[in-house]
Design a protein around this motif. Structure first.
Motif, mmCIF file in Angstrom:
data_model
loop_
_atom_site.group_PDB
_atom_site.id
_atom_site.type_symbol
_atom_site.label_atom_id
_atom_site.label_comp_id
_atom_site.label_asym_id
_atom_site.label_seq_id
_atom_site.Cartn_x
_atom_site.Cartn_y
_atom_site.Cartn_z
ATOM 1 N N MET A 1 0.839 -1.202 0.000
ATOM 2 C CA MET A 1 0.000 0.000 0.000
ATOM 3 C C MET A 1 0.875 1.254 0.000
ATOM 4 S SD MET A 1 -3.005 -1.282 -0.120
ATOM 5 C CE MET A 1 -4.084 0.087 0.297
ATOM 6 N N GLY A 2 0.228 2.412 -0.177
ATOM 7 C CA GLY A 2 0.996 3.638 -0.185
ATOM 8 C C GLY A 2 0.177 4.847 -0.573
ATOM 9 N N PHE A 3 0.887 5.937 -0.834
ATOM 10 C CA PHE A 3 0.269 7.214 -1.165
ATOM 11 C C PHE A 3 0.236 7.365 -2.682
ATOM 12 C CE2 PHE A 3 2.619 7.504 2.800
ATOM 13 C CZ PHE A 3 1.702 8.062 3.680
ATOM 14 N N GLY A 4 -0.948 7.552 -3.250
ATOM 15 C CA GLY A 4 -1.061 7.761 -4.690
ATOM 16 C C GLY A 4 -0.462 9.081 -5.121
ATOM 17 N N THR A 5 -0.428 9.317 -6.419
ATOM 18 C CA THR A 5 0.177 10.538 -6.948
ATOM 19 C C THR A 5 -0.526 11.776 -6.398
ATOM 20 O OG1 THR A 5 0.799 9.380 -8.978
ATOM 21 C CG2 THR A 5 0.764 11.787 -9.049
ATOM 22 N N GLU B 1 4.313 7.469 -3.308
ATOM 23 C CA GLU B 1 5.167 6.681 -2.417
ATOM 24 C C GLU B 1 4.385 5.443 -2.013
ATOM 25 O OE1 GLU B 1 7.328 9.848 0.411
ATOM 26 O OE2 GLU B 1 5.181 10.194 0.116
ATOM 27 N N PHE B 2 5.017 4.283 -2.119
ATOM 28 C CA PHE B 2 4.292 3.066 -1.762
ATOM 29 C C PHE B 2 5.251 1.997 -1.265
ATOM 30 C CE2 PHE B 2 5.287 3.011 -6.255
ATOM 31 C CZ PHE B 2 5.719 1.724 -6.515
ATOM 32 N N ASN B 3 4.701 1.086 -0.515
ATOM 33 C CA ASN B 3 5.460 -0.038 0.012
ATOM 34 C C ASN B 3 5.620 -1.061 -1.107
ATOM 35 O OD1 ASN B 3 6.468 -2.261 1.370
ATOM 36 N ND2 ASN B 3 5.117 -2.051 3.115
ATOM 37 N N GLY B 4 6.867 -1.281 -1.514
ATOM 38 C CA GLY B 4 7.120 -2.189 -2.623
ATOM 39 C C GLY B 4 7.092 -3.655 -2.253
ATOM 40 N N ASN B 5 6.926 -3.967 -0.971
ATOM 41 C CA ASN B 5 6.883 -5.354 -0.512
ATOM 42 C C ASN B 5 5.489 -5.649 0.025
ATOM 43 O OD1 ASN B 5 7.183 -7.735 1.255
ATOM 44 N ND2 ASN B 5 9.370 -7.503 0.851
ATOM 45 N N LYS B 6 4.876 -6.737 -0.450
ATOM 46 C CA LYS B 6 3.514 -7.069 -0.044
ATOM 47 C C LYS B 6 3.438 -7.690 1.344
ATOM 48 C CE LYS B 6 1.763 -7.694 -4.753
ATOM 49 N NZ LYS B 6 1.092 -8.638 -5.698
#
Length: 241
Positions: free
Chosen positions: A53-57, A104-109
């Protein structure tokens, strides 16, 4: 010397499920009129982002944005064409200036990301946007503070458009340290990432913070297994238009 203590549990708190955030200063749905900023230090967010998950553009302008990962791996993409990952031992800076967009997003699930995101009001508006990311762990020395942010492109760490200096230290042993301010009239926001320390008669524990003004130096008694961030900033909000 004037000090104001901010305990960890007095921060703003928001739980969005995928994001758990603690706000040292008013941010988003959290507003405290007594905690809007510390000089030009406008935001200090202590974020936990679940896997995948993370912050969209979203846009930014006229702000210096510093990101310090504490665990996991944060992926970044922006309108300047930058894309990559940042993890603990690295630091990222963006001068938003005339305007940028980024995500910005977490690249690991499977593994969460924890990070500090810090916003500093720049000394002038509408600078050319810029991005930088460096590894700071190679120059870190145990039981010492390391400069990680400054106003000077030729100094250690990343640089921003403000007369501000950040120092980060990891202490495996009990240590006594003195911090000498870099510029007259500046203040320091001491933030304990982990462990504890004592300044004067005030004890700070994990995620506590102390505002320090009206001095040119202060002493710290740092306990073993502590990580401490010092944020020195101008106290005046004036800037060139």
């Amino acid at each position: 010397m004037k000090t104001i203590l901010h305990t960890a549990d007095s921060r703003g708190f928001q739980n969005h499920g995928w994001l758990v955030a603690n706000h040292s200063f008013s941010f988003a749905n959290y507003y405290n009129p007594e905690r809007v900023h510390f000089g030009v230090l406008r935001v200090l967010n202590d974020d936990f982002v679940v896997g995948g998950m993370g912050f969209g553009t979203h846009p930014h302008s006229n702000m210096e944005i510093v990101t310090i990962p504490l665990s996991g791996e944060l992926h970044h993409r922006d309108s300047m064409g930058n894309f990559g990952a940042i993890k603990k031992g690295e630091i990222q800076v963006m001068s938003a200036g005339t305007g940028i967009q980024h995500s910005e997003f977490n690249g690991n699930k499977d593994i969460p990301v924890t990070l500090l995101q810090i916003w500093v009001i720049p000394r002038e508006n509408d600078v050319e946007p810029r991005y930088d990311q460096i590894k700071i762990s190679d120059n870190a020395v145990d039981n010492e503070f390391q400069q990680i942010v400054s106003p000077n492109p030729d100094d250690a760490g990343v640089w921003i458009h403000q007369d501000a200096w950040f120092h980060l230290g990891s202490f495996s042993q009990k240590s006594n340290r003195t911090y000498q301010l870099k510029k007259e009239g500046n203040g320091v926001y001491v933030f304990v990432i982990s462990g504890s320390l004592k300044i004067g008669d005030t004890v700070l524990n994990q995620r506590d913070a102390l505002e320090i003004t009206e001095t040119d130096h202060f002493d710290m008694e740092i306990e073993e297994n502590s990580e401490v961030l010092l944020i020195e900033v101008p106290m005046s909000l004036s800037r060139v238009k």
